[in-house]
Design a protein around this motif. Structure first.
Motif, mmCIF file in Angstrom:
data_model
loop_
_atom_site.group_PDB
_atom_site.id
_atom_site.type_symbol
_atom_site.label_atom_id
_atom_site.label_comp_id
_atom_site.label_asym_id
_atom_site.label_seq_id
_atom_site.Cartn_x
_atom_site.Cartn_y
_atom_site.Cartn_z
ATOM 1 N N MET A 1 3.691 -4.475 6.494
ATOM 2 C CA MET A 1 3.585 -3.147 5.897
ATOM 3 C C MET A 1 2.946 -3.271 4.512
ATOM 4 N N ARG A 2 1.822 -2.570 4.278
ATOM 5 C CA ARG A 2 1.118 -2.641 3.009
ATOM 6 C C ARG A 2 1.241 -1.327 2.265
ATOM 7 N N PHE A 3 1.516 -1.423 0.984
ATOM 8 C CA PHE A 3 1.579 -0.242 0.138
ATOM 9 C C PHE A 3 0.574 -0.443 -0.988
ATOM 10 N N SER A 4 -0.692 -0.476 -0.589
ATOM 11 C CA SER A 4 -1.750 -0.884 -1.502
ATOM 12 C C SER A 4 -1.926 0.064 -2.682
ATOM 13 N N ASP A 5 -1.508 1.308 -2.532
ATOM 14 C CA ASP A 5 -1.718 2.278 -3.601
ATOM 15 C C ASP A 5 -0.485 2.499 -4.451
ATOM 16 N N ILE A 6 0.597 1.814 -4.161
ATOM 17 C CA ILE A 6 1.813 1.931 -4.956
ATOM 18 C C ILE A 6 1.959 0.651 -5.772
ATOM 19 N N TYR A 24 16.650 -4.415 -2.142
ATOM 20 C CA TYR A 24 16.083 -4.100 -0.831
ATOM 21 C C TYR A 24 14.570 -3.898 -0.939
ATOM 22 N N LEU A 25 14.143 -3.120 -1.923
ATOM 23 C CA LEU A 25 12.719 -2.838 -2.068
ATOM 24 C C LEU A 25 11.946 -4.107 -2.435
ATOM 25 N N SER A 30 5.626 -5.457 -1.166
ATOM 26 C CA SER A 30 4.732 -6.487 -1.686
ATOM 27 C C SER A 30 5.194 -6.932 -3.065
ATOM 28 N N THR A 31 4.962 -8.193 -3.387
ATOM 29 C CA THR A 31 5.343 -8.709 -4.698
ATOM 30 C C THR A 31 4.515 -8.077 -5.814
ATOM 31 N N ALA A 32 3.404 -7.425 -5.455
ATOM 32 C CA ALA A 32 2.562 -6.779 -6.472
ATOM 33 C C ALA A 32 3.159 -5.469 -6.957
ATOM 34 N N ILE A 33 4.177 -4.975 -6.272
ATOM 35 C CA ILE A 33 4.811 -3.710 -6.643
ATOM 36 C C ILE A 33 5.965 -3.986 -7.595
#
Length: 349
Positions: A1-6, A24-25, A30-33
């Motif tokens: 699951m990618r959340f590229s814009d968050i 949990y989050l 992603s570690t970038a978030i």
């Protein structure tokens, strides 16, 4: 699951639930978030960065100042955490996987928006390379001299897919919606307009609510917010809307108070005056207003003023198309007088 814009999520919750939600989050995203957790409103407000998503406990949200609620949080990026199921919120007793699904939908919306913006930017670049003018947004004001509860519905008859409706009615937004619902209103945008915020168009885009094929910014719940802005504030904002060319056409749903200074009308490319055959007083008022508007000088030069007045009396209508390239270049407004009954019963076209 990618959340590229968050890239950033802010959680406001003072109990154990907030700490568990952070873990949990961080595990499933992603570690970038970056995920920040605040247990007090003081520390939350002291944090100056703007998050992509706000997850706020209901009690936490209520303790925020009303100004911060209106200006920063009443946007579609806010997800309210509640102790029971409510529309537009997330129940803390539900599986947090459902929260991930909501974040994914948000990411998809942002990707679609970024794609549209990318296409617009490509068109601008191509236009500059070919020596064409960048497309400018057309500004249309639909004006009701008396309060019209169906003003947005009437405006829709003139709108096309992708257009924007901004409500600036005198009595504000009267529909029964939750303060925690998605989107925001013109009252919030007024704050940024008054500050002359350079990125005000990006903020407006975040506040818009999608309604079928158009986007809407609802009137504020108090007309007071609209009255706080000066004529110069509005002129600055309208100039930003037109020059950035983000939208094909922006419709401004105006009430009587907004038009108290007629000079501001020169900011619009088209003005639609809403009349009524059933309301005799309104009809008489529009007759008088038509004479005032047509005699009012919006352009420099006595010759153009004389020509405008002569045409208004001969045509006996508010609809005035430019008669030559010189007047078109001067930015002359077009006027149209319509009857609400014709629009609502579908006989206008």
């Amino acid at each position: 699951m990618r959340f590229s814009d968050i890239h950033m999520i802010m959680i406001g919750e003072e109990g154990e639930y907030g700490r568990r939600l952070v873990r949990y989050l961080e595990t499933h995203l992603s570690t970038a978030i970056r995920v920040y957790h605040f247990t007090t409103t003081e520390s939350f407000l002291a944090f100056k960065e703007r998050a992509d998503i706000y997850l706020l406990d209901e009690a936490f949200f209520q303790r925020l100042s009303e100004e911060k609620q209106n200006v920063l949080l009443r946007e579609k990026r806010l997800i309210l955490l509640t102790a029971q199921e409510e529309e537009g919120t997330f129940c803390k007793y539900h599986n947090p996987r459902e929260l991930l699904d909501r974040l994914r939908r948000f990411s998809d919306e942002m990707e679609d928006l970024a794609s549209r913006e990318g296409r617009r930017e490509e068109e601008r670049v191509e236009g500059r390379e070919e020596g064409r003018e960048t497309a400018r947004t057309r500004l249309t004001m639909i004006y009701s001299p008396v309060y019209e509860e169906k003003l947005k519905e009437i405006a829709r008859s003139f709108m096309k897919e992708g257009d924007v409706y901004i409500g600036a009615e005198d009595l504000g937004y009267k529909e029964n919606i939750s303060a925690y619902g998605q989107g925001s209103d013109m009252g919030d945008l007024c704050y940024y307009i008054h500050l002359r915020e350079e990125h005000v168009m990006d903020m407006m885009r975040d506040m818009l609510v999608r309604e079928e094929d158009i986007e809407v910014l609802h009137p504020p719940d108090m007309y007071f917010y609209l009255r706080e802005l000066t004529k110069e504030d509005y002129i600055w904002f309208f100039d930003k809307v037109r020059k950035e060319g983000t939208y094909r056409e922006v419709f401004w749903g105006a009430g009587m108070g907004f038009v108290s200074d007629l000079d501001i009308l020169r900011c619009f490319d088209r003005i639609i005056l809403l009349d009524s055959r059933e309301n005799i007083r309104l009809n008489l008022f529009c007759d008088r207003l038509e004479k005032v508007l047509n005699l009012r000088s919006f352009h420099q030069g006595a010759a153009e003023q004389k020509e405008q007045c002569q045409e208004s009396f001969h045509q006996n209508t508010l609809w005035q198309e430019p008669v030559d390239s010189r007047r078109e270049a001067s930015g002359q407004e077009s006027w149209k007088r319509v009857y609400r009954e014709d629009i609502l019963n579908g006989t206008a076209w």
